[in-house]
Motif scaffolding. Structure first.
Motif, mmCIF file in Angstrom:
data_model
loop_
_atom_site.group_PDB
_atom_site.id
_atom_site.type_symbol
_atom_site.label_atom_id
_atom_site.label_comp_id
_atom_site.label_asym_id
_atom_site.label_seq_id
_atom_site.Cartn_x
_atom_site.Cartn_y
_atom_site.Cartn_z
ATOM 1 N N ARG A 130 -9.101 -11.752 13.270
ATOM 2 C CA ARG A 130 -7.659 -11.598 13.064
ATOM 3 C C ARG A 130 -6.991 -12.911 12.668
ATOM 4 N NH1 ARG A 130 -7.087 -8.449 11.182
ATOM 5 N NH2 ARG A 130 -4.972 -7.870 11.683
ATOM 6 N N ILE A 131 -7.133 -13.265 11.412
ATOM 7 C CA ILE A 131 -6.536 -14.501 10.905
ATOM 8 C C ILE A 131 -5.835 -14.215 9.580
ATOM 9 C CG2 ILE A 131 -6.945 -16.905 10.202
ATOM 10 C CD1 ILE A 131 -9.918 -16.185 11.533
ATOM 11 N N ASP B 38 2.029 -9.721 -1.242
ATOM 12 C CA ASP B 38 0.832 -9.641 -0.414
ATOM 13 C C ASP B 38 -0.382 -9.850 -1.312
ATOM 14 O OD1 ASP B 38 -1.377 -8.805 1.106
ATOM 15 O OD2 ASP B 38 -0.241 -7.240 2.144
ATOM 16 N N TYR C 142 8.778 -5.738 -0.711
ATOM 17 C CA TYR C 142 7.337 -5.971 -0.561
ATOM 18 C C TYR C 142 6.600 -5.566 -1.824
ATOM 19 C CZ TYR C 142 2.515 -5.149 1.009
ATOM 20 O OH TYR C 142 1.146 -5.152 1.126
ATOM 21 N N GLY D 65 -3.813 -12.221 11.960
ATOM 22 C CA GLY D 65 -3.930 -11.333 10.809
ATOM 23 C C GLY D 65 -2.698 -11.486 9.936
ATOM 24 N N SER D 66 -2.806 -11.128 8.655
ATOM 25 C CA SER D 66 -1.610 -11.249 7.824
ATOM 26 C C SER D 66 -0.587 -10.182 8.199
ATOM 27 C CB SER D 66 -1.945 -11.220 6.332
ATOM 28 O OG SER D 66 -2.664 -10.082 6.003
ATOM 29 N N ASP D 67 -1.029 -9.115 8.859
ATOM 30 C CA ASP D 67 -0.079 -8.123 9.379
ATOM 31 C C ASP D 67 0.974 -8.791 10.260
ATOM 32 O OD1 ASP D 67 -1.636 -6.237 8.158
ATOM 33 O OD2 ASP D 67 -2.214 -5.174 9.989
ATOM 34 N N PHE E 107 -0.009 -0.567 0.435
ATOM 35 C CA PHE E 107 -0.578 -0.771 1.764
ATOM 36 C C PHE E 107 0.105 0.143 2.785
ATOM 37 C CE2 PHE E 107 -1.079 -4.280 5.199
ATOM 38 C CZ PHE E 107 -2.303 -3.781 5.587
ATOM 39 N N SER F 196 -9.456 -11.737 6.374
ATOM 40 C CA SER F 196 -10.150 -10.491 6.707
ATOM 41 C C SER F 196 -10.967 -9.926 5.550
ATOM 42 C CB SER F 196 -9.145 -9.419 7.118
ATOM 43 O OG SER F 196 -8.399 -9.810 8.234
ATOM 44 N N LYS F 197 -10.697 -10.339 4.330
ATOM 45 C CA LYS F 197 -11.347 -9.688 3.195
ATOM 46 C C LYS F 197 -12.412 -10.609 2.600
ATOM 47 C CE LYS F 197 -8.857 -6.255 4.251
ATOM 48 N NZ LYS F 197 -7.484 -5.959 3.906
ATOM 49 N N THR G 54 -5.093 -13.421 3.738
ATOM 50 C CA THR G 54 -5.839 -13.070 4.945
ATOM 51 C C THR G 54 -7.251 -13.633 4.894
ATOM 52 O OG1 THR G 54 -6.628 -11.217 6.274
ATOM 53 C CG2 THR G 54 -6.569 -10.860 3.905
ATOM 54 N N CYS H 231 2.506 -5.940 -3.619
ATOM 55 C CA CYS H 231 1.122 -6.212 -3.261
ATOM 56 C C CYS H 231 0.336 -6.373 -4.555
ATOM 57 C CB CYS H 231 0.591 -5.036 -2.437
ATOM 58 S SG CYS H 231 -1.056 -5.284 -1.775
ATOM 59 N N ALA I 108 -3.628 -10.197 -0.344
ATOM 60 C CA ALA I 108 -4.826 -10.052 0.491
ATOM 61 C C ALA I 108 -6.115 -10.103 -0.333
ATOM 62 C CB ALA I 108 -4.765 -8.738 1.275
ATOM 63 N N TYR I 109 -6.018 -9.710 -1.612
ATOM 64 C CA TYR I 109 -7.223 -9.628 -2.458
ATOM 65 C C TYR I 109 -7.232 -10.668 -3.569
ATOM 66 C CZ TYR I 109 -7.591 -5.348 0.156
ATOM 67 O OH TYR I 109 -7.664 -4.457 1.193
ATOM 68 N N ASN J 135 -3.209 -2.600 -3.079
ATOM 69 C CA ASN J 135 -4.010 -1.666 -2.308
ATOM 70 C C ASN J 135 -3.187 -0.385 -2.171
ATOM 71 O OD1 ASN J 135 -5.612 -0.385 -0.433
ATOM 72 N ND2 ASN J 135 -5.220 -1.829 1.229
HETATM 73 C C1 PLP Z 1 -6.472 -5.649 4.487
HETATM 74 C C2 PLP Z 1 -5.098 -5.947 4.053
HETATM 75 C C3 PLP Z 1 -4.341 -6.883 4.736
HETATM 76 C C4 PLP Z 1 -5.003 -7.688 5.818
HETATM 77 O O1 PLP Z 1 -4.489 -7.590 7.007
HETATM 78 P P1 PLP Z 1 -5.002 -8.534 8.180
HETATM 79 O O2 PLP Z 1 -3.977 -8.233 9.195
HETATM 80 O O3 PLP Z 1 -4.947 -9.939 7.688
HETATM 81 O O4 PLP Z 1 -6.389 -8.118 8.536
HETATM 82 C C5 PLP Z 1 -3.061 -7.157 4.318
HETATM 83 N N1 PLP Z 1 -2.558 -6.534 3.235
HETATM 84 C C6 PLP Z 1 -3.282 -5.662 2.533
HETATM 85 C C7 PLP Z 1 -2.716 -5.053 1.318
HETATM 86 C C8 PLP Z 1 -4.569 -5.334 2.928
HETATM 87 O O5 PLP Z 1 -5.271 -4.439 2.235
#
Ligand code: PLP
Length: 357
Positions: free
Chosen positions: A221-222, A184, A153, A88-90, A114, A212-213, A210, A155, A186-187, A159
């Motif tokens: 979890r990538i 970040d 950080y 996951g990017s986390d 986030f 995940s989206k 990520t 984003c 993610a989107y 988010n």
């Molecule tokens: C959903 C999201 C992530 C994704 O996290 P993963 O660990 O890759 O699932 C990261 N940053 C933001 C802002 C998000 O909304």
């Protein structure tokens, strides 16, 4: 009163105040609360997993996810040594904070953003330092820079607000920051531009992404980051080996290569539906819809409406999950809804309409 967990002697200071992540409400007919791909996973990713089921699971994968690095490098037109992968990017964010943020220092971030960011700071022994966004919902460059934090950080698209930050603002922060700047993304797939070009400039920049989206693989979890090779090297040391399972890696590579057409078509549909939903909600009395470059909309509720928590609970009783953002700084009461197939958006509108004042 909520019961307090017993104090555990020996636990590192700061840890006891961190709560576990909860994704309420869960188990609903229609879950529009976590911005995943509501069309599902790319079919080729599912096929890749099935194919892998027959292979030798007794072996370790490559320590740092070489096949995924190559697929990402091709997708973003960067070199593989500029890619760091993670669970996951986390995981990439967490490792970056650990590598670049000395314990006792501060992690500066735009606020609201986030919800995981303060946790990443605390769990690595840093103090979270929120810097409010400007009234126009951009990052406050001067405010963030004046913190001189070793990690900053950002984003974009952000988010939960939804909009992308201004390019000039990000450029200035990257150019003038003293420490690592994380953007970040993610989107990013749902937005017009991204920050890749800034990687060619001076100053340590890490872009995180990520699967995940847009890519529909949240369950596997990538995540990954893109940065200069020397930044990647430091983050990988903090991350440690074998964070990406062979199954996740195979699915990710399939999604980023053969699956691209499927993903891009779903992204286009999400962008269309985002506009349609916005047009539908915007004229309704007492609602405001924030501009969005992501696969979600942040909807503000004026004082005629019940508060965000009450609206979210009422929607949950109708089987529809959204995320409540009560009292967002500078914004007020708001709910966040994930964009998906139009049928789902109609169901959401019907449910929301029943709660209208
Ligand atoms: C959903 C999201 C992530 C994704 O996290 P993963 O660990 O890759 O699932 C990261 N940053 C933001 C802002 C998000 O909304």
């Amino acid at each position: 009163m909520t019961p307090q967990l017993p104090q555990r002697p020996g636990v590192r200071p700061g840890y006891q105040s961190i709560g576990l992540y909860t994704s309420e409400p869960g188990g609903l007919r229609l879950d529009l609360s976590d911005n995943v791909n509501l069309w599902g996973a790319p079919p080729v990713a599912t096929t890749a997993i099935a194919r892998l089921a027959a292979s030798r699971h007794a072996n370790y994968p490559t320590p740092y996810g070489d096949a995924l690095k190559r697929a990402v490098a091709q997708y973003l037109n960067v070199s593989p040594d500029m890619v760091v992968t993670g669970c996951g990017s986390d995981d990439v964010l967490d490792s970056a904070v650990r590598a670049f943020g000395p314990p006792g220092s501060r992690l500066a971030y735009l606020s609201p953003t986030f919800s995981m960011v303060p946790m990443l700071a605390w769990s690595n022994g840093l103090d979270p330092l929120p810097v409010p966004m400007t009234p126009g919902l951009d990052a406050d460059a001067a405010g963030l820079l004046s913190t001189r934090a070793p990690v900053t950080y950002l984003c974009s698209p952000n988010n939960p607000t939804g909009g992308a930050l201004r390019r000039a603002t990000i450029e200035r922060i990257v150019a003038e920051a003293t420490g690592l700047v994380i953007v970040d993304e993610a989107y990013a797939e749902f937005a017009e531009g991204d920050c890749r070009e800034l990687l060619r400039r001076e100053g340590p920049l890490l872009i995180t992404r990520t699967l995940s989206k847009a890519f529909g693989l949240a369950g596997l979890r990538i995540g990954y980051g893109v940065a200069a090779p020397e930044v990647v090297h430091e983050i990988e040391k903090a991350r440690g080996p074998f964070k990406l399972s062979a199954v996740a890696e195979a699915a990710a590579v399939a999604a980023l290569t053969e699956g691209r057409g499927w993903v891009e078509a779903r992204v286009r549909e999400a962008i269309t539906n985002r506009g349609r939903l916005r047009d539908l909600l915007d004229p309704l009395p007492g609602l405001g819809v924030m501009p969005s470059d992501a696969n979600f909309l942040l909807i503000t509720l004026n004082a005629d409406w019940p508060d965000a928590t009450a609206v979210t609970r009422a929607l949950a009783r109708r089987g529809v999950g959204v995320r409540a953002f009560p009292g967002l700084p500078g914004i007020g009461e708001a709910i966040r809804v994930t964009i998906g197939p139009w049928k789902m958006m109609e169901e959401f509108c019907t449910a929301l309409g029943k709660e209208a004042p």
